[in-house]
Design a protein around this motif. Sequence first.
Motif, PDB file in Angstrom:
ATOM      1  N   VAL A 234      18.528   1.334  -4.356  1.00  0.00           N
ATOM      2  CA  VAL A 234      17.865   1.755  -5.591  1.00  0.00           C
ATOM      3  C   VAL A 234      16.429   1.249  -5.606  1.00  0.00           C
ATOM      4  CG1 VAL A 234      17.798   1.426  -8.095  1.00  0.00           C
ATOM      5  CG2 VAL A 234      19.960   1.984  -6.969  1.00  0.00           C
ATOM      6  N   ARG A 235      16.253  -0.019  -5.228  1.00  0.00           N
ATOM      7  CA  ARG A 235      14.915  -0.621  -5.231  1.00  0.00           C
ATOM      8  C   ARG A 235      13.968   0.144  -4.291  1.00  0.00           C
ATOM      9  NH1 ARG A 235      14.046  -5.818  -6.956  1.00  0.00           N
ATOM     10  NH2 ARG A 235      16.200  -6.393  -6.514  1.00  0.00           N
ATOM     11  N   SER A 236      14.505   0.555  -3.135  1.00  0.00           N
ATOM     12  CA  SER A 236      13.677   1.268  -2.156  1.00  0.00           C
ATOM     13  C   SER A 236      13.280   2.659  -2.638  1.00  0.00           C
ATOM     14  CB  SER A 236      14.419   1.379  -0.818  1.00  0.00           C
ATOM     15  OG  SER A 236      15.483   2.307  -0.901  1.00  0.00           O
ATOM     16  N   LEU A 237      14.083   3.234  -3.547  1.00  0.00           N
ATOM     17  CA  LEU A 237      13.806   4.579  -4.045  1.00  0.00           C
ATOM     18  C   LEU A 237      12.908   4.585  -5.278  1.00  0.00           C
ATOM     19  CD1 LEU A 237      17.381   6.100  -3.680  1.00  0.00           C
ATOM     20  CD2 LEU A 237      15.354   6.811  -2.403  1.00  0.00           C
ATOM     21  N   MET A 238      12.757   3.434  -5.894  1.00  0.00           N
ATOM     22  CA  MET A 238      11.945   3.362  -7.105  1.00  0.00           C
ATOM     23  C   MET A 238      10.462   3.477  -6.770  1.00  0.00           C
ATOM     24  SD  MET A 238      13.890   0.382  -9.266  1.00  0.00           S
ATOM     25  CE  MET A 238      12.667   0.419 -10.586  1.00  0.00           C
ATOM     26  N   PHE A 239       9.733   4.167  -7.630  1.00  0.00           N
ATOM     27  CA  PHE A 239       8.287   4.298  -7.462  1.00  0.00           C
ATOM     28  C   PHE A 239       7.619   3.606  -8.631  1.00  0.00           C
ATOM     29  CE2 PHE A 239       4.119   6.145  -7.607  1.00  0.00           C
ATOM     30  CZ  PHE A 239       3.771   6.231  -6.267  1.00  0.00           C
ATOM     31  N   THR A 240       6.826   2.612  -8.350  1.00  0.00           N
ATOM     32  CA  THR A 240       6.223   1.789  -9.403  1.00  0.00           C
ATOM     33  C   THR A 240       4.722   2.052  -9.515  1.00  0.00           C
ATOM     34  OG1 THR A 240       5.717  -0.053  -7.921  1.00  0.00           O
ATOM     35  CG2 THR A 240       7.930   0.001  -8.914  1.00  0.00           C
ATOM     36  N   PHE A 241       4.126   1.479 -10.532  1.00  0.00           N
ATOM     37  CA  PHE A 241       2.695   1.641 -10.757  1.00  0.00           C
ATOM     38  C   PHE A 241       1.884   1.130  -9.565  1.00  0.00           C
ATOM     39  CE2 PHE A 241      -1.337  -0.013 -12.542  1.00  0.00           C
ATOM     40  CZ  PHE A 241      -1.873   1.184 -12.976  1.00  0.00           C
ATOM     41  N   GLU A 242       2.288   0.003  -9.007  1.00  0.00           N
ATOM     42  CA  GLU A 242       1.546  -0.564  -7.872  1.00  0.00           C
ATOM     43  C   GLU A 242       1.600   0.343  -6.644  1.00  0.00           C
ATOM     44  OE1 GLU A 242      -0.479  -3.209  -7.575  1.00  0.00           O
ATOM     45  OE2 GLU A 242      -0.300  -3.444  -9.745  1.00  0.00           O
ATOM     46  N   ASP A 243       2.626   1.208  -6.563  1.00  0.00           N
ATOM     47  CA  ASP A 243       2.718   2.143  -5.432  1.00  0.00           C
ATOM     48  C   ASP A 243       1.622   3.196  -5.471  1.00  0.00           C
ATOM     49  OD1 ASP A 243       4.942   1.017  -4.163  1.00  0.00           O
ATOM     50  OD2 ASP A 243       6.317   2.009  -5.542  1.00  0.00           O
ATOM     51  N   LEU A 244       0.943   3.337  -6.619  1.00  0.00           N
ATOM     52  CA  LEU A 244      -0.191   4.261  -6.696  1.00  0.00           C
ATOM     53  C   LEU A 244      -1.315   3.813  -5.759  1.00  0.00           C
ATOM     54  CD1 LEU A 244      -0.397   4.964 -10.540  1.00  0.00           C
ATOM     55  CD2 LEU A 244       0.544   6.447  -8.768  1.00  0.00           C
ATOM     56  N   GLY A 245      -1.245   2.559  -5.340  1.00  0.00           N
ATOM     57  CA  GLY A 245      -2.237   2.046  -4.404  1.00  0.00           C
ATOM     58  C   GLY A 245      -2.182   2.718  -3.043  1.00  0.00           C
ATOM     59  N   LYS A 246      -1.103   3.467  -2.778  1.00  0.00           N
ATOM     60  CA  LYS A 246      -0.962   4.171  -1.505  1.00  0.00           C
ATOM     61  C   LYS A 246      -1.570   5.567  -1.539  1.00  0.00           C
ATOM     62  CE  LYS A 246       3.372   1.718  -0.640  1.00  0.00           C
ATOM     63  NZ  LYS A 246       4.832   1.851  -0.531  1.00  0.00           N
ATOM     64  N   LEU A 247      -2.093   5.973  -2.714  1.00  0.00           N
ATOM     65  CA  LEU A 247      -2.727   7.285  -2.810  1.00  0.00           C
ATOM     66  C   LEU A 247      -4.001   7.334  -1.981  1.00  0.00           C
ATOM     67  CD1 LEU A 247      -2.466   8.066  -6.642  1.00  0.00           C
ATOM     68  CD2 LEU A 247      -1.329   9.320  -4.807  1.00  0.00           C
ATOM     69  N   ASP A 248      -4.277   8.507  -1.403  1.00  0.00           N
ATOM     70  CA  ASP A 248      -5.554   8.666  -0.713  1.00  0.00           C
ATOM     71  C   ASP A 248      -6.636   8.940  -1.760  1.00  0.00           C
ATOM     72  OD1 ASP A 248      -5.356  11.337  -1.476  1.00  0.00           O
ATOM     73  OD2 ASP A 248      -4.563  11.985   0.437  1.00  0.00           O
ATOM     74  N   PRO A 249      -7.922   8.867  -1.395  1.00  0.00           N
ATOM     75  CA  PRO A 249      -9.001   9.055  -2.380  1.00  0.00           C
ATOM     76  C   PRO A 249      -8.883  10.359  -3.165  1.00  0.00           C
ATOM     77  CG  PRO A 249      -9.894   8.147  -0.359  1.00  0.00           C
ATOM     78  CD  PRO A 249      -8.452   8.467  -0.078  1.00  0.00           C
ATOM     79  N   GLY A 250      -8.523  11.434  -2.468  1.00  0.00           N
ATOM     80  CA  GLY A 250      -8.365  12.718  -3.150  1.00  0.00           C
ATOM     81  C   GLY A 250      -7.261  12.663  -4.190  1.00  0.00           C
ATOM     82  N   GLY A 251      -6.176  11.966  -3.864  1.00  0.00           N
ATOM     83  CA  GLY A 251      -5.063  11.826  -4.793  1.00  0.00           C
ATOM     84  C   GLY A 251      -5.444  11.020  -6.020  1.00  0.00           C
ATOM     85  N   VAL A 252      -6.211   9.956  -5.810  1.00  0.00           N
ATOM     86  CA  VAL A 252      -6.670   9.119  -6.929  1.00  0.00           C
ATOM     87  C   VAL A 252      -7.548   9.942  -7.871  1.00  0.00           C
ATOM     88  CG1 VAL A 252      -8.052   7.115  -7.590  1.00  0.00           C
ATOM     89  CG2 VAL A 252      -6.549   6.975  -5.603  1.00  0.00           C
ATOM     90  N   GLN A 253      -8.468  10.721  -7.294  1.00  0.00           N
ATOM     91  CA  GLN A 253      -9.382  11.518  -8.115  1.00  0.00           C
ATOM     92  C   GLN A 253      -8.629  12.602  -8.891  1.00  0.00           C
ATOM     93  OE1 GLN A 253     -12.271  12.745  -5.180  1.00  0.00           O
ATOM     94  NE2 GLN A 253     -12.701  10.616  -4.674  1.00  0.00           N
ATOM     95  N   THR A 254      -7.623  13.202  -8.254  1.00  0.00           N
ATOM     96  CA  THR A 254      -6.806  14.207  -8.947  1.00  0.00           C
ATOM     97  C   THR A 254      -6.052  13.569 -10.106  1.00  0.00           C
ATOM     98  OG1 THR A 254      -6.509  15.478  -6.903  1.00  0.00           O
ATOM     99  CG2 THR A 254      -4.938  15.897  -8.670  1.00  0.00           C
ATOM    100  N   LEU A 255      -5.494  12.389  -9.859  1.00  0.00           N
ATOM    101  CA  LEU A 255      -4.772  11.685 -10.915  1.00  0.00           C
ATOM    102  C   LEU A 255      -5.702  11.329 -12.069  1.00  0.00           C
ATOM    103  CD1 LEU A 255      -2.191  10.363 -11.960  1.00  0.00           C
ATOM    104  CD2 LEU A 255      -2.736   8.342 -10.594  1.00  0.00           C
ATOM    105  N   LEU A 256      -6.900  10.863 -11.750  1.00  0.00           N
ATOM    106  CA  LEU A 256      -7.864  10.490 -12.785  1.00  0.00           C
ATOM    107  C   LEU A 256      -8.226  11.683 -13.680  1.00  0.00           C
ATOM    108  CD1 LEU A 256     -10.277   8.153 -10.779  1.00  0.00           C
ATOM    109  CD2 LEU A 256      -8.870   7.498 -12.745  1.00  0.00           C
TER     110      LEU A 256
END
Length: 339
Positions: A234-256
Amino acid sequence: MIRAKDDYRSLNGLQKAALLVMSVGEDTAAKIFQLMHDDEIREISQTMANLGTVNATVIERLFVEFADQISSTGTLTGTYESTERLLSKVLDKSKVDQIMEEIRGPAGRTMWDKLGNVHESVLANFLKNEYPQTVAVVLSKVKPDHGARVLSMLPEAFAMEVIMRMLRMESVQKDILDDVERVLRNEFMSNLARTSRRDAHEMIAEIFNNLDRASEQRFLTALEERNRDSAEKVRSLMFTFEDLGKLDPGGVQTLLRNIEKDKLPIALKGASEALRDLFLSNMSERASKMLKEDMAAMGPVRVRDVEESQLAMVTVAKELAAKGEIMLSDKKGEDELIY
């Protein structure tokens, strides 16, 4: 042949459907057929051809029953179980099983649409055991981008065999296409439908993702005491806020561009320095400066407010990932992706 009013009770569901289609007129019947699969059209057409003369009273009873059922139903709730029960009343078990397997499988009106919604790794794993000619036909029918991802996952020598077959392949004869579709339906889609029921650990992970941090930790700890393996999965399948750190620059900008602007400063207030820097570095200098000023001006923030804002950002990220607009890295490995 149906000739008398008393014969109405002996009609099966397929005969009623055929009568209904015949009674609504050619234009409406054509629209109904457009929503059906080829095999459904064949079944109803065959039944229509064998009906013979039908008494007007029988048709009238059919419409009265249809209208009564629709008007007395009230709120409709469609589920796999209710659909299966309904089909079981008019079709034999083997046919019901086949239809339900197709329903539970990937979405799509045609076999090729369905394949387009199967993850490339799953499709490649199946195709690597098929004849190169079969794989060549499949890759020629799916969308090029999907075919490219599948091809890249096949063993290199086998992939080259497939490429050579595709280069030599002209138009695919209908009987060959039918054979390939039958193999895919009988050997691949049916097995995929049986195994595609949602994993219980994935379901729990999604629920835990929506808990506040204290409750999440409490339940995970309790689960770990009862079943360590399940807790780890379960822990391995959970996606947390800190996992957003794995986004690429394009992904971060899209999210913003897609999150509520008032959530960002509160969410980043409780983020790690690395994650905070990632978001700030993907903003304009002016926007970055304003965000820093907002964070400094708000002073202390309640933990509950931080967690709610972070959860809102994770939810938006998942929605964008589901649409294919960003890619979220899975904890299982850097090269694996969640769509």
